[in-house]
Write an enzyme that holds these catalytic residues in place. Structure first.
Site, PDB file in Angstrom:
ATOM      1  N   CYS A 252       0.837  -1.195   0.000  1.00  0.00           N
ATOM      2  CA  CYS A 252       0.000   0.000   0.000  1.00  0.00           C
ATOM      3  C   CYS A 252       0.877   1.253   0.000  1.00  0.00           C
ATOM      4  O   CYS A 252       1.828   1.363   0.786  1.00  0.00           O
ATOM      5  CB  CYS A 252      -0.913  -0.014   1.226  1.00  0.00           C
ATOM      6  SG  CYS A 252      -1.730   1.560   1.569  1.00  0.00           S
ATOM      7  N   CYS A 255       0.863   2.939   3.472  1.00  0.00           N
ATOM      8  CA  CYS A 255       1.611   2.183   4.487  1.00  0.00           C
ATOM      9  C   CYS A 255       3.118   2.343   4.275  1.00  0.00           C
ATOM     10  O   CYS A 255       3.880   2.500   5.231  1.00  0.00           O
ATOM     11  CB  CYS A 255       1.226   0.705   4.429  1.00  0.00           C
ATOM     12  SG  CYS A 255      -0.512   0.369   4.811  1.00  0.00           S
TER      13      CYS A 255
END
Length: 420
Positions: A252, A255
């Site tokens: 991600c 992230c």
């Protein structure tokens, strides 16, 4: 996004020949290498060209423009000279793209998640000693000043943190924090609730975890070759406090951005004696290789039972759907744009609906000092806040140790009859 691999950081320029000396002197990871000052450079006899190269590469690393490092370094120009070049010159001489030129010439450094202004100034004023150890000691004294600024008067850690205020709309309830929420789809979609009390220590101590990577150092193998046996999570903080960044999905973009901006402050956490761990809830080897050490150079652990993630949700996984949690969530979209501006790549491998967060766990069995919950996709625990709580945690432990020493000294002065 710029990698935390030292080999990638120095590239094929003049710093490459310094790698053995850097390793021998303890400058063996990128965040620590970037805090070198002129006296540190004198201590290892760096040439002016090498000093200029380090300044250029540090600047590029902060802006995710390391692909231009070798070319800019080879020009033999120093950073101020390069910043004064016109757009046409940056394009013609170095092949720099228009969007990259804008990022390069923006001296405000939007790719960083900076600490408070006063903290940055204190670091600049105090990291001026001629060795790595002394530089780290200076950072340690500044970081611990966060905690010393507060008066404890014998209060517990939770009590001493209860009056700590979080800015920019964040909610602070004792030692639990979460990003603010906004109406989704004109109020038709309600965000999932989050807990308002810290997870019990028992929820973390017996979680079975497995190390997937070591702490990155120059020249080491990219992954743990032999399969490490499972261990209790409590063994990780048995001797030192630890920060655990629970990663929703390693591919991600948000992230990766959070991991990168947190690990960039590694020298401060090192100085405070705080360990750093990234926690995955699924093991996809290609994702571990892509994530480490590019976005995170610390230890990565696997939590197959998702114990850390359940603890963030009060005993159950905190989940959100892509449509309701992202498409209809303006704060999540803003978080995505923030990460996208940092020049980070992404993929869509793995489970992405399980929310992550962050824990700060005290040494031994002292408990959970702080818990941040990813209410919206891409919410970050503010770095300055995490550092301050780590500093307060260490200061609280110092006061407790001092009180114990004073008590021991008082007990030793008693006569044998007084113990009866």
């Amino acid at each position: 996004m710029a990698s935390f691999s030292v080999e990638d950081f120095v590239g094929d320029g003049v710093l490459k020949e310094l790698l053995p000396k850097l390793l021998g002197e303890g400058w063996d990871d990128v965040p620590t290498l970037k805090i070198m000052n002129s006296e540190d450079m004198d201590a290892i006899n760096m040439t002016q060209h090498q000093r200029d190269a380090l300044e250029i590469r540090t600047y590029l690393h902060d802006r995710a423009l390391m692909q231009y490092g070798d070319k800019l370094e080879a020009s033999r120009k120093c950073l101020p000279e390069l910043l004064n070049l016109r757009t046409e010159e940056l394009f013609s001489q170095f092949g720099m793209k228009r969007g990259h030129i804008a990022r390069f010439t923006d001296r405000s450094n939007a790719c960083k998640d900076p600490l408070t202004k006063s903290y940055r100034m204190a670091m600049r004023q105090n990291t001026v000693t001629p060795s790595r150890n002394n530089t780290i000691h200076k950072i340690q004294s500044i970081a611990k000043s966060f905690g010393r600024n507060s008066t404890y008067n014998g209060r517990s850690l939770e009590e001493s943190l209860a009056d700590f205020k979080i800015k920019d709309g964040y909610i602070f309830k004792g030692i639990v924090a979460a990003g603010p929420t906004e109406a989704r789809a004109c109020g038709c979609v309600q965000p999932p609730p989050v807990v308002d009390s810290v997870a019990p220590y028992a929820a973390l101590e017996n979680i079975s975890v497995q190390r997937l990577t070591p702490v990155y150092k120059i020249g080491m193998e990219p992954l743990v070759k032999s399969k490490t046996p499972p261990m209790k999570a409590s063994e990780l903080w048995r001797d030192k406090p630890a920060v655990f960044l629970c990663i929703r999905r390693p591919g991600c973009i948000m992230c990766r951005a959070e991991a990168h901006q947190l690990y960039a402050k590694k020298p401060i956490f090192d100085a405070l004696g705080i360990q750093m761990f990234a926690v995955f809830h699924e093991h996809i080897i290609s994702e571990v290789k892509d994530f480490w050490p590019r976005y995170w150079g610390g230890v990565v652990i696997l939590d197959r039972t998702m114990g850390f993630f359940k603890a963030l949700g009060g005993g159950k996984l905190l989940k959100d759907k892509f449509l309701s949690g992202f498409v209809f969530n303006p704060r999540a979209i803003a978080n995505y744009k923030r990460a996208k501006a940092m020049g980070i790549d992404q993929n869509f491998k793995g489970e992405g609906e399980i929310k992550g967060g962050l824990f700060i766990v005290g040494q031994g069995g002292t408990g959970i000092a702080y818990q941040f919950i990813e209410r919206n996709f891409g919410d970050w625990a503010p770095v300055a806040e995490v550092i301050e709580i780590c500093a307060r945690l260490q200061t609280n432990l110092f006061f407790n140790m001092l009180q114990n020493q004073q008590q021991d000294q008082g007990d030793s002065s008693k006569s044998p009859q007084e113990y009866k």
